[in-house]
Design a protein around this motif. Sequence first.
Motif, PDB file in Angstrom:
ATOM      1  N   THR A  99      33.516   1.533  -8.823  1.00  0.00           N
ATOM      2  CA  THR A  99      34.278   0.412  -8.259  1.00  0.00           C
ATOM      3  C   THR A  99      33.986  -0.910  -8.955  1.00  0.00           C
ATOM      4  O   THR A  99      34.543  -1.941  -8.566  1.00  0.00           O
ATOM      5  CB  THR A  99      33.983   0.258  -6.756  1.00  0.00           C
ATOM      6  OG1 THR A  99      32.598  -0.082  -6.574  1.00  0.00           O
ATOM      7  CG2 THR A  99      34.303   1.542  -6.006  1.00  0.00           C
ATOM      8  N   GLN A 105      34.309  -3.981 -11.149  1.00  0.00           N
ATOM      9  CA  GLN A 105      35.522  -4.588 -11.673  1.00  0.00           C
ATOM     10  C   GLN A 105      35.264  -5.236 -13.031  1.00  0.00           C
ATOM     11  O   GLN A 105      34.120  -5.364 -13.482  1.00  0.00           O
ATOM     12  CB  GLN A 105      36.077  -5.592 -10.669  1.00  0.00           C
ATOM     13  CG  GLN A 105      36.486  -4.925  -9.354  1.00  0.00           C
ATOM     14  CD  GLN A 105      37.242  -5.838  -8.414  1.00  0.00           C
ATOM     15  OE1 GLN A 105      37.801  -6.862  -8.820  1.00  0.00           O
ATOM     16  NE2 GLN A 105      37.286  -5.470  -7.132  1.00  0.00           N
ATOM     17  N   MET A 106      36.326  -5.645 -13.684  1.00  0.00           N
ATOM     18  CA  MET A 106      36.260  -6.123 -15.056  1.00  0.00           C
ATOM     19  C   MET A 106      35.394  -7.369 -15.212  1.00  0.00           C
ATOM     20  O   MET A 106      34.887  -7.641 -16.299  1.00  0.00           O
ATOM     21  CB  MET A 106      37.672  -6.419 -15.571  1.00  0.00           C
ATOM     22  CG  MET A 106      38.559  -5.191 -15.697  1.00  0.00           C
ATOM     23  SD  MET A 106      38.063  -4.112 -17.046  1.00  0.00           S
ATOM     24  CE  MET A 106      38.560  -5.082 -18.456  1.00  0.00           C
ATOM     25  N   ASN A 107      35.194  -8.121 -14.130  1.00  0.00           N
ATOM     26  CA  ASN A 107      34.383  -9.334 -14.251  1.00  0.00           C
ATOM     27  C   ASN A 107      32.893  -9.040 -14.326  1.00  0.00           C
ATOM     28  O   ASN A 107      32.079  -9.937 -14.542  1.00  0.00           O
ATOM     29  CB  ASN A 107      34.673 -10.302 -13.103  1.00  0.00           C
ATOM     30  CG  ASN A 107      34.357  -9.705 -11.731  1.00  0.00           C
ATOM     31  OD1 ASN A 107      33.668  -8.692 -11.620  1.00  0.00           O
ATOM     32  ND2 ASN A 107      34.884 -10.330 -10.686  1.00  0.00           N
ATOM     33  N   THR A 119      31.808  -7.967  -9.418  1.00  0.00           N
ATOM     34  CA  THR A 119      32.413  -7.532  -8.161  1.00  0.00           C
ATOM     35  C   THR A 119      32.463  -6.010  -8.103  1.00  0.00           C
ATOM     36  O   THR A 119      32.939  -5.363  -9.033  1.00  0.00           O
ATOM     37  CB  THR A 119      33.841  -8.091  -8.019  1.00  0.00           C
ATOM     38  OG1 THR A 119      33.796  -9.518  -8.129  1.00  0.00           O
ATOM     39  CG2 THR A 119      34.443  -7.700  -6.682  1.00  0.00           C
ATOM     40  N   TRP A 120      31.973  -5.450  -6.980  1.00  0.00           N
ATOM     41  CA  TRP A 120      31.987  -3.998  -6.855  1.00  0.00           C
ATOM     42  C   TRP A 120      32.022  -3.613  -5.384  1.00  0.00           C
ATOM     43  O   TRP A 120      31.764  -4.431  -4.503  1.00  0.00           O
ATOM     44  CB  TRP A 120      30.753  -3.387  -7.524  1.00  0.00           C
ATOM     45  CG  TRP A 120      29.459  -3.673  -6.810  1.00  0.00           C
ATOM     46  CD1 TRP A 120      28.751  -4.833  -6.825  1.00  0.00           C
ATOM     47  CD2 TRP A 120      28.751  -2.784  -5.939  1.00  0.00           C
ATOM     48  NE1 TRP A 120      27.643  -4.742  -6.037  1.00  0.00           N
ATOM     49  CE2 TRP A 120      27.601  -3.486  -5.488  1.00  0.00           C
ATOM     50  CE3 TRP A 120      28.954  -1.479  -5.505  1.00  0.00           C
ATOM     51  CZ2 TRP A 120      26.674  -2.914  -4.617  1.00  0.00           C
ATOM     52  CZ3 TRP A 120      28.029  -0.903  -4.649  1.00  0.00           C
ATOM     53  CH2 TRP A 120      26.903  -1.609  -4.213  1.00  0.00           C
ATOM     54  N   ALA A 147      40.592  -1.265  -4.505  1.00  0.00           N
ATOM     55  CA  ALA A 147      41.011  -2.322  -5.424  1.00  0.00           C
ATOM     56  C   ALA A 147      42.071  -1.816  -6.394  1.00  0.00           C
ATOM     57  O   ALA A 147      42.186  -0.614  -6.665  1.00  0.00           O
ATOM     58  CB  ALA A 147      39.806  -2.847  -6.194  1.00  0.00           C
ATOM     59  N   ASP A 148      42.839  -2.751  -6.926  1.00  0.00           N
ATOM     60  CA  ASP A 148      43.849  -2.438  -7.928  1.00  0.00           C
ATOM     61  C   ASP A 148      43.172  -1.746  -9.113  1.00  0.00           C
ATOM     62  O   ASP A 148      42.235  -2.295  -9.703  1.00  0.00           O
ATOM     63  CB  ASP A 148      44.512  -3.738  -8.388  1.00  0.00           C
ATOM     64  CG  ASP A 148      45.638  -3.504  -9.384  1.00  0.00           C
ATOM     65  OD1 ASP A 148      45.782  -2.368  -9.876  1.00  0.00           O
ATOM     66  OD2 ASP A 148      46.365  -4.473  -9.683  1.00  0.00           O
ATOM     67  N   THR A 201      43.880  -1.513 -12.088  1.00  0.00           N
ATOM     68  CA  THR A 201      43.886  -2.295 -13.331  1.00  0.00           C
ATOM     69  C   THR A 201      42.711  -3.264 -13.399  1.00  0.00           C
ATOM     70  O   THR A 201      42.388  -3.779 -14.466  1.00  0.00           O
ATOM     71  CB  THR A 201      45.198  -3.080 -13.468  1.00  0.00           C
ATOM     72  OG1 THR A 201      45.321  -4.002 -12.367  1.00  0.00           O
ATOM     73  CG2 THR A 201      46.389  -2.141 -13.483  1.00  0.00           C
ATOM     74  N   LYS A 202      42.065  -3.521 -12.248  1.00  0.00           N
ATOM     75  CA  LYS A 202      40.916  -4.422 -12.223  1.00  0.00           C
ATOM     76  C   LYS A 202      39.595  -3.687 -12.419  1.00  0.00           C
ATOM     77  O   LYS A 202      38.561  -4.315 -12.624  1.00  0.00           O
ATOM     78  CB  LYS A 202      40.876  -5.186 -10.898  1.00  0.00           C
ATOM     79  CG  LYS A 202      42.041  -6.148 -10.688  1.00  0.00           C
ATOM     80  CD  LYS A 202      41.889  -6.897  -9.374  1.00  0.00           C
ATOM     81  CE  LYS A 202      43.030  -7.891  -9.164  1.00  0.00           C
ATOM     82  NZ  LYS A 202      42.877  -8.625  -7.877  1.00  0.00           N
ATOM     83  N   LEU A 203      39.622  -2.367 -12.332  1.00  0.00           N
ATOM     84  CA  LEU A 203      38.391  -1.590 -12.431  1.00  0.00           C
ATOM     85  C   LEU A 203      37.929  -1.471 -13.878  1.00  0.00           C
ATOM     86  O   LEU A 203      38.721  -1.209 -14.785  1.00  0.00           O
ATOM     87  CB  LEU A 203      38.592  -0.198 -11.836  1.00  0.00           C
ATOM     88  CG  LEU A 203      38.930  -0.133 -10.342  1.00  0.00           C
ATOM     89  CD1 LEU A 203      39.111   1.308  -9.903  1.00  0.00           C
ATOM     90  CD2 LEU A 203      37.847  -0.813  -9.509  1.00  0.00           C
TER      91      LEU A 203
END
Length: 720
Positions: free
Chosen positions: A89, A91-93, A96-97, A102-103, A105-107
């Motif tokens: 989970t 995310q690209m940033n 955040t997990w 979640a979308d 595309t953000k994973l």
Amino acid sequence: RAAVEIDCIDCHGTVAGPANLTTSGPASSAMDLTSLSTPWGQPRFTSCRGKITQRSMVDENVEWEVPQVVDAVTPGNPRYSEKARLAKTMQMNGSTWGDASADPTKLAHANNKMSCFACHSSWTTSCFGCHLSMKANQKKPNLHNEGGLSRNWTSYNFQTLRDDIYFLAKDGTVSGNRVSPARSACAVIVSSQNQSREWLYSQQQTTSAGGFSGTSFSTYVPHTVRAKETRGCTECHVARAGDNNAWMASLLMQGTGMMNFIGRYAYVGEEHHGFEAVAVTERDEPQAIIGSKLHELAYPVEFKAHQAAGARLKEAYHHGGDVRSLQLRGEYLFAAGDGGLRIYDVAQVDQKGFSERIVSAPVSPLGQRLYVKTKDATSVALPTTTSVDAQREVLPQNQEQKVHPLYDYAFVTDRTEGLVVVGPLHTLMNGNPSDNFIKRIATFNPDGVLTGATSAAIAGTSGFVTTPRGLVVLDLEDPTKPRVIGQVGVPLREPHAVAIQFRYAFVLDSEGLEVVDVTAPDKPRVVEGAKIPFAHAHGLYVARTYLYVAAGPDGLAIVDIKSPEKPRLDQTFNAGGAINDAHDVKLGATNGSIFAYVADGKNGLRVIDAISANDTPGAYGFSPRPTPKLVATYATHGPAVALSRGVDRDRAVDEHGNQIGVFGRRGARPLNGEEQRRMYLRDGKLFTVTDAPPGKAVGGAATDNRGQGATAASGGREKR
């Protein structure tokens, strides 16, 4: 791979929900897995009240529950794993997990970007050396079951098989170009002996149709999948502890310097006495290093004779000239010295039918000019030690990248002229003996910034040049028009040698070893406190987590650089005082052992068994502590001051993402520059991780559509 019908998610599902038991692999026909039966007429897969069960095809009484990914990321579930939730989970940033809904595309690790086994593989195999040696007048059946007989027998001699590395690359087109594990599939070298027992070519590299090195790689399924050995965050990203620089260089397939191939001959530069090709192995397979443990086991008679002769090597081939720096690539040896750069043809070095095995003019002057005069050449640097051709046509249907133009040139440092760019080099590989004309392409020394240049190292499209005033970083994106993009002066004092590994440059100056952070090549930074004093250090070589320093009268110094910003002198080796004029050092892997070759000045060439497959604890690990032992010496014609680097067999791509080695699947390739940088940079700044969550989880589980009773049991394989 194109024939595979099933994918991981077909049985295990995703973070978004459980498996639907329908195949989705490259060759899928959307088969319903619940329609399959065992030999006893039972359903092979069943799904009941949220629990998926698989029955054995071998034992009628064995069945097991198939774990679901959604259970592993759902808090409160018996199969819940915080590590699984963190990985699946995130995310690209990078911070955040926890939100399984979640979308996608953000994973960061979405299923459409990465294969499941990119993390769920405990180890991978790699072949870092295979010698295909063909001999005439040997009647043998053809290999590979094609039938018939052959008068030319080619033996497959596996030399360096390892399972200590982990590569990541882009998978082939049929597999969706997802990030997947990769391996060195065939670091092949070839030889051919005719009916007169003359070696027409010996231990030569190959080159692909598209111009890539024949030291090939491929993405694959390691088949070592277990949840227990799942990869952690610090195995794919820069560790906050700063102790995985070598691992990252290996993971990204930039090479580590440890699996290099020196081969039968080690090339030694001897200043105004020219150079020599010294035979350091037996000719027959296994091509054991003379004096090594394998030599003792496989060639007991020859080993005893070697020991009786004082462990002295006997066979070598000499050529005159002035050689301060040299590098072998394919059939040619590039040598820099007084008078400039000269390229020697060494293709026949193992050919008994040639009275002069090393020549400077293999054909008429009408078809060649293999030299470029400069005023005071000090070194030659090639972007790669492998045989690549930047001018070959790339066919669109092969879905390959183009070899970068950088690889068509050699770079010569000169105390007076600065940097001299020489090329083109592709004509040396086209089989045409009438167009081998190299020339000076560019001379670069703006405002005298490179005056006094002593050495250079090429890392991707960045060039690192040492001068008496410091380290100069060049942009070589257009190799015919270099640009200065960065400089470091004090505290560097008269630097004269440099080596690069991933984010760091290791520099020798008049006071010893300094470490420079080159994460951003245009902003080099000397690491404060990362210094080891050496009074007489000449050359250096990086091999995974150790740096080898030719320390003059002190012998061979071995520095622990697992944490590059905290280097530590591990040991100094001088073979009881015998090694006392060390000028250069290179490493090579032969069969299961790693050998250090030391240019020991007045004493000649030294061969050291640095990591012995028989005697070194953990010899097959990623970077075992060296246990050096002197096994052979050769008395050179003049002082041994330089050595040629071996073929980089674990380097598929350079530091800027330019592919070097051929890949074995259509559309497969190493990570490009942008993809590599996403692994360790955020908004241009270094991104580091630990194996612990970066903070508290946010969000919850995905919507579970299995209905009542969906919570999985914790059982595994069981008898019915």
